[in-house]
Structures are given as C-alpha cells and as structure tokens.
Design an enzyme around this catalytic site. Structure first.
Site, PDB file in Angstrom:
ATOM      1  N   LYS A  58       0.838  -1.205   0.000  1.00 37.60           N
ATOM      2  CA  LYS A  58       0.000   0.000   0.000  1.00 37.60           C
ATOM      3  C   LYS A  58       0.873   1.254   0.000  1.00 37.60           C
ATOM      4  O   LYS A  58       0.633   2.197  -0.761  1.00 37.60           O
ATOM      5  CB  LYS A  58      -0.947  -0.006   1.213  1.00 37.60           C
ATOM      6  CG  LYS A  58      -2.059  -1.031   1.086  1.00 37.60           C
ATOM      7  CD  LYS A  58      -2.888  -1.195   2.357  1.00 37.60           C
ATOM      8  CE  LYS A  58      -3.946  -2.289   2.158  1.00 37.60           C
ATOM      9  NZ  LYS A  58      -4.755  -2.555   3.357  1.00 37.60           N
ATOM     10  N   GLN A 102      -4.326  -1.193   9.505  1.00 38.03           N
ATOM     11  CA  GLN A 102      -4.438  -2.544   8.955  1.00 38.03           C
ATOM     12  C   GLN A 102      -5.074  -3.491   9.983  1.00 38.03           C
ATOM     13  O   GLN A 102      -4.714  -3.496  11.154  1.00 38.03           O
ATOM     14  CB  GLN A 102      -3.046  -3.058   8.543  1.00 38.03           C
ATOM     15  CG  GLN A 102      -3.053  -4.382   7.799  1.00 38.03           C
ATOM     16  CD  GLN A 102      -3.702  -4.302   6.421  1.00 38.03           C
ATOM     17  OE1 GLN A 102      -3.758  -3.241   5.809  1.00 38.03           O
ATOM     18  NE2 GLN A 102      -4.198  -5.413   5.935  1.00 38.03           N
ATOM     19  N   ASP A 125     -10.495   3.636   4.260  1.00 37.88           N
ATOM     20  CA  ASP A 125     -11.005   2.259   4.226  1.00 37.88           C
ATOM     21  C   ASP A 125     -12.537   2.242   4.197  1.00 37.88           C
ATOM     22  O   ASP A 125     -13.139   1.218   3.877  1.00 37.88           O
ATOM     23  CB  ASP A 125     -10.550   1.502   5.480  1.00 37.88           C
ATOM     24  CG  ASP A 125      -9.411   0.533   5.214  1.00 37.88           C
ATOM     25  OD1 ASP A 125      -9.305   0.035   4.079  1.00 37.88           O
ATOM     26  OD2 ASP A 125      -8.647   0.264   6.164  1.00 37.88           O
TER      27      ASP A 125
END
Ligand code: GUN
Length: 300
Positions: A58, A102, A125
């Site tokens: 990422k 994460q 997200d």
C-alpha cells in the site's frame, strides 16, 4: 458430449493499472494546486506476515502514483492508548488526507474503538460507522476499497446488474455488507449468505452475480455456479501444496480464492482469478479513495 463454457478472465492486475494511471494524473493536479502531495498514512500493529506484505504494498503503491505514503510499523505490544494517540495526531495533521489501520489488530486492542477514532473525512477504508451509515442510506461518502474494486470488475464484465440476482457469500463489514449495498444501489436483487445459510449451493446456483468473501479456500464449488454467471472471488487464502517443498526445504504454498477456480471457470461467463483479480483492485481504490478524501478536504 457436454459442452463446456470457458469463462472470460477478469484481469484485475491490468484494470488496476488503468485506475492507478487515472489517480496519478489527479494526484499531480492536486499537488500542483495545493503545493503539497496528497498524504496517506498506513498503520500496522504487530508482525503478521500477510499484513506486513499488504501494508508495504500500500505504501509503495501510494508513492508510485505521487501520493506521500507513510507506513507506521508499531510493535505488537503497543497499547490501545498509544495507538489512539497516534490516530489523534494524524487526524489533526493537515498534510494527512487518508488514514488506514491494517486489520486484524492484536487481541488486546479494541478494533471497534480504533476504527471509530479515525476521523470520517480521512477514513479511506470506509470502515467508520458514519461512512458505513452513509453508504447504507444511499449517500455514499468514502466506500470500502475491496467492494469498489469488485464493482469495477463487474463493470469490466459488462454484467447487467439491474434486476439481476446477486448473491454475496460473507457478511463482513469490510466486504460482504458494503458489497451488498453497492449491488443494491445498482438495482440488483441482493442476498447476503453466511455460515448459517441453509443450502448455500442451491442459493448460489440462482446467482447471476456471485461474490465470494468468506475466507475459506475453494469453498464455492464449480457446480454451485449458474452457467454464464459472473463470479467475483474476494478470497486470498494461502494453502499447502501437498508433498512439495520450496528451495529452502520448507513446505510449498500457493494462493487460492474462496472459489474452486478451475471448476467454476468451466461454468461461469466471467470470473476473477486469484491472485490477480480483486487484490490489485483493492489497492488501486485505496489510492483513489485517498485522492477523493484529499480533494474533498481541499474544497472544505
Ligand atoms: N485487512 C484485510 N483487508 C483489509 C482492508 O481492506 N483494510 C484494512 N485496513 N485491513 C484489512
């Protein structure tokens, strides 16, 4: 003779390159206009090997399109309070447009509390309850990356969604629920199936669009696929290759999806491979979400 269909393979790797190229143009325009690049902060707690790979990818993908990507790697012993303090700092930092923590987090940290602590405007997200609520109300704001990438793959397949029967296997907040919302917004008739669903195979056989997001290797069998259906496989599972060792003498492994690919490809009209299907699209849409967040924040 039984006539076998051969599914069109939906190449997520290639499509993700297209999405990333579009983001790169917008990232350059943003940087020129604002005098700073868009910024994405990725937070990893602990040393789960898969999460390490995902977060590094990422960060790297962000840098490649001209987003200032920064990975924070915190030790597994990090306290919830320390993590929340970092998020407070990133929330307040004007040069930060996107924040991603994460998952999964170590067991001593309350995941819900952490996700709730990310300011919704920077929640790339799309996991904050405000963003989930907006999506469910048909007023999407920041939408989770994997479902966005999956919808783009369905567009590539030119799958007619209006009036189609869509079955989403898996009810997670990360994929299953938001995917169902996006399909519903396109006027599909959507069923969310899960571990308690009765006769899952029969239900799947009715699906014009079948989305697998359960995290169980090759659970969806070929004969569960309606002939001609479009199959999107969100699963990424590492499994042992029986009886084979790699060069270092360790057990050889390979990646498989939630769908038994070879079988399903004989019946589906189109199907996403694993790897190279949904995975690259998730990262591409994370970058896209970061630009959306940056552009919105800049407009005020
Ligand atoms: N873990 C597995 N998938 C995801 C994702 O899309 N975002 C985050 N933050 N963690 C994940």
């Amino acid at each position: 003779m039984v006539r076998r269909m051969t599914a069109r393979i939906l190449d997520g790797k290639k499509l993700a390159e297209t999405v990333r190229a579009e983001v790169k143009v917008r990232a350059a325009a943003f940087a020129a206009e604002r005098g700073r690049p868009a910024g994405l902060e990725v937070v990893l707690v602990g040393s789960d090997p898969a999460s390490q790979v995902y977060t590094r990818n990422k960060e790297k993908a962000a840098l490649e399109v001209g987003i200032r990507g920064k990975l924070h790697t915190l030790p597994a012993e990090t306290t919830e309070q320390e993590l929340l303090a970092l998020l407070d700092r990133l929330n307040a930092d004007d040069a930060v447009d996107g924040i991603l923590v994460q998952l999964p987090l170590p067991g001593h940290i309350d995941e819900q509390k952490v996700l709730d602590a990310i300011t919704p405007a920077k929640d790339v997200d799309g996991f904050h309850p405000v963003n989930a609520g907006l999506l469910a109300s048909g007023r999407p704001s920041l939408v989770p990356c994997t479902p966005r990438g999956s919808m783009r793959l369905l567009a590539l397949a030119e799958a007619p969604l209006s009036g189609a029967r869509a079955v989403v296997v898996g009810r997670s907040n990360i994929v299953g629920k938001p995917m169902a919302q996006l399909l519903l917004a396109e006027n599909a008739t959507v069923t969310i199936a899960h571990s308690r669903t009765k006769d899952l195979a029969a239900l799947c056989r009715e699906a014009d669009v079948l989305v697998a997001a359960v995290g169980r290797p090759e659970m969806i069998r070929g004969d569960w696929v309606k002939p001609g259906a479009v199959v999107v496989d969100v699963g990424i599972n590492r499994v042992d290759v029986p009886g084979e060792k790699n060069a270092a003498g360790q057990q050889k492994t390979r990646l498989v999806g939630d769908v038994a690919y070879a079988e399903a490809a004989e019946r589906a009209g189109a199907i996403t491979p694993v790897p190279g299907g949904v995975g690259p699209m998730t990262i591409a849409y994370l970058l896209d979400n970061t630009l959306i967040a940056a552009e919105r924040r800049a407009r005020g």
